[in-house]
Design a protein around this motif. Structure first.
Motif, short mmCIF file in Angstrom:
data_model
loop_
_atom_site.label_atom_id
_atom_site.label_comp_id
_atom_site.label_asym_id
_atom_site.label_seq_id
_atom_site.Cartn_x
_atom_site.Cartn_y
_atom_site.Cartn_z
N THR A 69 15.89 3.03 -8.03
CA THR A 69 16.16 4.04 -6.94
C THR A 69 16.24 3.41 -5.90
O THR A 69 16.17 2.04 -5.78
CB THR A 69 14.90 4.99 -7.20
N SER A 70 16.33 4.20 -4.77
CA SER A 70 16.21 3.93 -3.47
C SER A 70 14.89 3.59 -3.13
O SER A 70 13.78 4.18 -3.52
CB SER A 70 16.85 4.98 -2.68
N ASP A 71 14.46 2.69 -2.04
CA ASP A 71 13.28 2.81 -1.65
C ASP A 71 12.70 3.87 -0.89
O ASP A 71 11.58 3.87 -0.47
CB ASP A 71 12.98 1.49 -0.78
N ARG A 72 13.61 4.75 -0.88
CA ARG A 72 13.18 5.97 0.08
C ARG A 72 12.95 7.13 -0.81
O ARG A 72 12.54 8.45 -0.69
CB ARG A 72 14.31 6.54 0.98
N HIS A 73 13.13 6.88 -2.28
CA HIS A 73 12.72 7.72 -3.17
C HIS A 73 11.34 8.29 -3.14
O HIS A 73 10.44 7.27 -2.92
CB HIS A 73 13.04 7.05 -4.55
N VAL A 74 10.81 9.45 -3.45
CA VAL A 74 9.48 9.88 -3.22
C VAL A 74 8.83 9.11 -4.16
O VAL A 74 7.41 8.84 -3.76
CB VAL A 74 9.45 11.35 -3.63
N TRP A 75 9.08 8.71 -5.41
CA TRP A 75 8.20 7.72 -6.26
C TRP A 75 7.91 6.56 -5.83
O TRP A 75 6.66 5.90 -5.80
CB TRP A 75 9.01 7.32 -7.67
N PHE A 76 8.93 5.84 -5.00
CA PHE A 76 8.55 4.66 -4.33
C PHE A 76 7.71 4.74 -3.26
O PHE A 76 6.49 3.81 -2.71
CB PHE A 76 9.82 3.69 -3.76
N GLN A 77 7.97 6.02 -2.22
CA GLN A 77 7.04 5.94 -1.29
C GLN A 77 5.58 6.16 -1.85
O GLN A 77 4.53 5.93 -1.24
CB GLN A 77 7.58 7.10 -0.52
N GLU A 78 5.47 6.97 -2.88
CA GLU A 78 4.21 7.24 -3.39
C GLU A 78 3.45 5.75 -3.86
O GLU A 78 2.25 5.67 -3.71
CB GLU A 78 4.11 8.07 -4.61
N ALA A 79 4.17 4.84 -4.42
CA ALA A 79 3.91 3.51 -4.81
C ALA A 79 3.50 2.78 -3.87
O ALA A 79 2.36 2.08 -3.92
CB ALA A 79 4.95 2.99 -5.43
N LEU A 80 3.92 2.90 -2.62
CA LEU A 80 3.55 2.10 -1.51
C LEU A 80 2.31 2.54 -0.94
O LEU A 80 1.49 1.80 -0.64
CB LEU A 80 4.57 2.18 -0.29
N ALA A 81 2.24 3.65 -0.85
CA ALA A 81 0.86 4.65 -0.52
C ALA A 81 -0.20 4.26 -1.52
O ALA A 81 -1.40 4.36 -0.91
CB ALA A 81 1.13 5.96 -0.04
N ALA A 82 0.05 4.16 -2.82
CA ALA A 82 -1.08 4.29 -3.68
C ALA A 82 -1.80 2.92 -3.79
O ALA A 82 -2.95 2.75 -4.21
CB ALA A 82 -0.71 4.60 -4.94
N GLY A 83 -1.07 1.87 -3.54
CA GLY A 83 -1.78 0.52 -3.84
C GLY A 83 -1.90 -0.12 -4.97
O GLY A 83 -1.49 0.68 -6.23
N ARG A 84 -2.55 -1.04 -5.14
CA ARG A 84 -2.29 -2.04 -6.48
C ARG A 84 -3.26 -1.04 -7.66
O ARG A 84 -4.14 -0.12 -7.14
CB ARG A 84 -3.16 -3.14 -6.37
N GLY A 85 -2.43 -1.22 -8.77
CA GLY A 85 -3.41 -0.85 -10.01
C GLY A 85 -2.97 0.71 -10.04
O GLY A 85 -3.69 1.39 -11.13
N SER A 86 -2.12 1.34 -9.26
CA SER A 86 -2.06 2.83 -9.31
C SER A 86 -0.97 3.36 -10.35
O SER A 86 -0.15 2.53 -10.88
CB SER A 86 -1.60 3.36 -8.13
N ALA A 87 -1.05 4.46 -10.84
CA ALA A 87 -0.17 5.05 -11.65
C ALA A 87 1.26 5.22 -11.05
O ALA A 87 2.26 4.84 -11.77
CB ALA A 87 -0.41 6.42 -12.07
N ALA A 88 1.53 5.27 -9.94
CA ALA A 88 2.63 5.69 -9.12
C ALA A 88 3.41 4.02 -9.19
O ALA A 88 4.69 4.03 -9.23
CB ALA A 88 2.53 5.81 -7.65
N ARG A 89 2.53 2.96 -9.09
CA ARG A 89 3.12 1.58 -9.04
C ARG A 89 3.63 1.09 -10.68
O ARG A 89 4.68 0.40 -10.72
CB ARG A 89 2.25 0.51 -8.53
N GLU A 90 3.13 1.85 -11.47
CA GLU A 90 3.56 1.65 -12.82
C GLU A 90 5.07 2.35 -12.96
O GLU A 90 5.58 1.80 -14.24
CB GLU A 90 2.68 2.26 -13.82
#
Length: 571
Positions: free
Chosen positions: A119-140
């Motif tokens: 995806t783009s790094d501006r995709h809502v999923w990636f922004q969620e992954a950045l905000a959620a931190g290590r071990g989060s479902a968003a980063r998975e």
């Protein structure tokens, strides 16, 4: 000419009820460079709608739209921020619906690009992954790893991105500390998705249904061979990766398990009437391309062999024979392509001495940018007229083949690659990530010239997002429409005749008595003869109904293709 026992093709005869895509001519539109309706310098969907008459007169069966989704343009739109919307600079979903309806009214199918590896790094999923931190479902949903070295400050591996530089990028954690690294096989703004995650599967199924429900006829799948990955620790080094066979079990490329994804997609495609089609962009070993073209997978796959071939009879014959055999193996039809948005235009490739590949480099040239760039004190190496002549001959050759043909916008005008783009105007991440050592793909993406005069050669009212050279005026649509000997006139006549002559998916090679002349026949007696050499070739019987160049009676000039039709086959 005599018949050769070398019969190459799927022996089935294709009737009128065959799927439309099997022998279609598909025209690729790079939306940001096709036509600009609102004058902001970027092509847009209303611009495409305004040029549908042109597409209809050209005679194409379908258009393939490169990405038009919201994007920061880190990679020409292939960094997608939202797969189910239109970039507001290019229009709205309502504009898409109007464009689709207008194309369908003219009998033109629509294929859209799907970009599933990243995806783009501006995709809502990636922004969620950045905000959620290590071990989060968003980063998975992506591929995050801890860094190497005692403090994690080094990338997890030494892998190199396709665009140059490291394939890993470090993030800053929500608490402001240096954090994990994510994988990006392309630009750093294009984080790779984790296809082991069920959420990723479901979201793309939703996307396929979204566009299919709107009436889209098919999908082109970007880097279809790279979705699934085996990232079991310890990860190999780049040198170790290079030694692993790409036989279906490579950690990153062309894994057998990618077809489990496409089986899911096929179930979605087949739920529609008529079924939606798909074509894979898969740069894999030729012996594995048929896996993507099977009916239980994507159904069709690009063959890119002609992009890396010289204008040479022996190479063309081997490539055609091999790919028709692979098409028969998969049950699909083959695809023929000479230019697209990722390679140097074939009118330029064929005008270079000893050309070797889609980047336009010569076999013996290691200069940055390839042989077609001029550097201090050197003489020009591009023979424009030879390139134009060979390009026209090669195009008529592939248009006579069984299977589908993909054309790239502007090739019908005979456009050459645009070399004269200053560094400050370039956009391709390849150019920047290699510090200019790789010139990138901007030269084939320059907006089209619609008129010899006016702003941006008729592309739009207020300039173009990539600079157009002055010589574009000679190739403008309005100039070529007034010239019956133009490349545009040749393409229009060729596509009209192709519709009249196209027949079952068979090809018989004909003996010509010369190694540099190829000839083949189709089941209805339609014959195609291409002289890849420079010495004239004497024809036997048959009426020439189309030629890529001047053809004295009974003679095929050098670097020329002619079509011969049986009596009564065409008016």
């Amino acid at each position: 000419m005599t018949l050769s026992p070398d019969l190459v093709a799927d022996p089935r005869r294709i009737g009128e009820d065959a799927p439309w895509w099997r022998q279609a001519v598909v025209y690729q539109i790079y939306p940001r460079s096709f036509a600009d309706a609102n004058g902001d310098g970027l092509g847009d969907l209303p611009g495409i709608t305004s040029r549908i008459e042109y597409l209809s007169e050209l005679g194409v069966d379908a258009v393939w739209l490169s990405p038009f989704y919201p994007s920061e343009l880190a990679d020409g739109g292939y960094d997608v921020a939202d797969y189910r919307d239109v970039d507001p600079r290019l229009g709205t979903l309502e504009d898409f619906d109007r464009m689709l309806a207008a194309l369908h009214e003219r009998g033109i199918k629509v294929v859209v690009d799907i970009v599933p590896n990243h995806t783009s790094d501006r995709h809502v999923w990636f922004q969620e992954a950045l905000a959620a931190g290590r071990g989060s479902a968003a980063r998975e949903r992506y591929i995050f790893r801890e860094g190497s070295g005692p403090d994690g400050s080094e990338p997890p591996t030494d892998w190199v991105s396709v665009f140059g530089g490291s394939a890993w990028e470090r993030v800053t954690e929500p608490d402001g500390t240096p954090g994990q690294w994510y994988l990006h096989n392309f630009a750093k703004e294009q984080p790779d998705l984790n296809w082991d995650n069920p959420e990723v599967h479901e979201d793309f199924l939703t996307t396929l249904r979204f566009w299919s429900d709107r009436g889209v006829d098919g999908f082109r799948i970007d880097v279809a061979h790279m979705l699934t990955k085996d990232l079991t620790e310890p990860l190999p080094s780049k040198d170790e990766l290079a030694l692993i066979p790409q036989d279906g079990n490579h950690p990153l490329i062309d894994r057998d398990d990618v077809h489990e994804i496409y089986a899911e997609w096929r179930a979605v495609f087949d739920a529609y009437d008529p079924p939606r089609t798909a074509v894979a962009e898969a740069w894999v070993h030729p012996t594995r391309i048929h896996l993507y073209a099977r009916p239980e997978s994507l159904g069709q796959a690009f063959n890119f062999d002609l992009l890396v071939a010289d204008f040479d009879a022996g190479q063309f014959r081997r490539i055609i024979s091999d790919n028709l055999a692979l098409a028969a193996q998969s049950g699909s039809s083959s695809t023929w392509v000479l230019s697209n948005h990722d390679v140097v235009r074939h009118a330029t490739r064929y005008g270079l001495p000893n050309t070797a590949g889609p980047d336009g480099r010569r076999h013996d040239d290691e200069r940055p940018g390839g042989a077609w760039l001029l550097s201090g004190g050197t003489e020009p190496v591009l023979d424009r007229e030879k390139g134009r002549r060979r390009a026209a001959a090669a195009t008529l050759f592939i248009l006579g083949l069984p299977g589908s043909t993909y054309l790239y916008q502007g090739e019908e005008l005979g456009l050459h690659e645009v070399v004269e783009i200053e560094a400050c105007a370039r956009q391709d991440p390849t150019f920047f990530r290699t510090s200019g050592a790789e010139i990138g793909r901007d030269g084939c993406r320059v907006p089209l010239p619609w008129s010899a005069g006016g702003a941006a050669f008729g592309f739009g009212a207020d300039g173009a997002h990539l600079p157009q050279p002055e010589w574009f005026a000679r190739y403008a649509v309005d100039v070529e429409e007034a010239d019956p000997g133009s490349t545009l006139a040749l393409y229009r006549r060729a596509l009209q005749l192709r519709h009249e002559l196209q027949t079952g998916e068979r090809l018989e090679w004909l003996e010509t008595g010369r190694d540099d002349v190829l000839a083949f026949a189709r089941p209805n007696g339609w014959r195609v003869v291409t002289n890849f050499g420079v010495a004239p070739y004497t024809l036997g019987d048959g009426e020439v109904v189309l030629a890529s160049g001047e053809t004295p009676a009974g003679i095929v000039a050098g670097e020329t293709t002619v079509w011969l039709a049986p009596a009564g086959a065409t008016a």
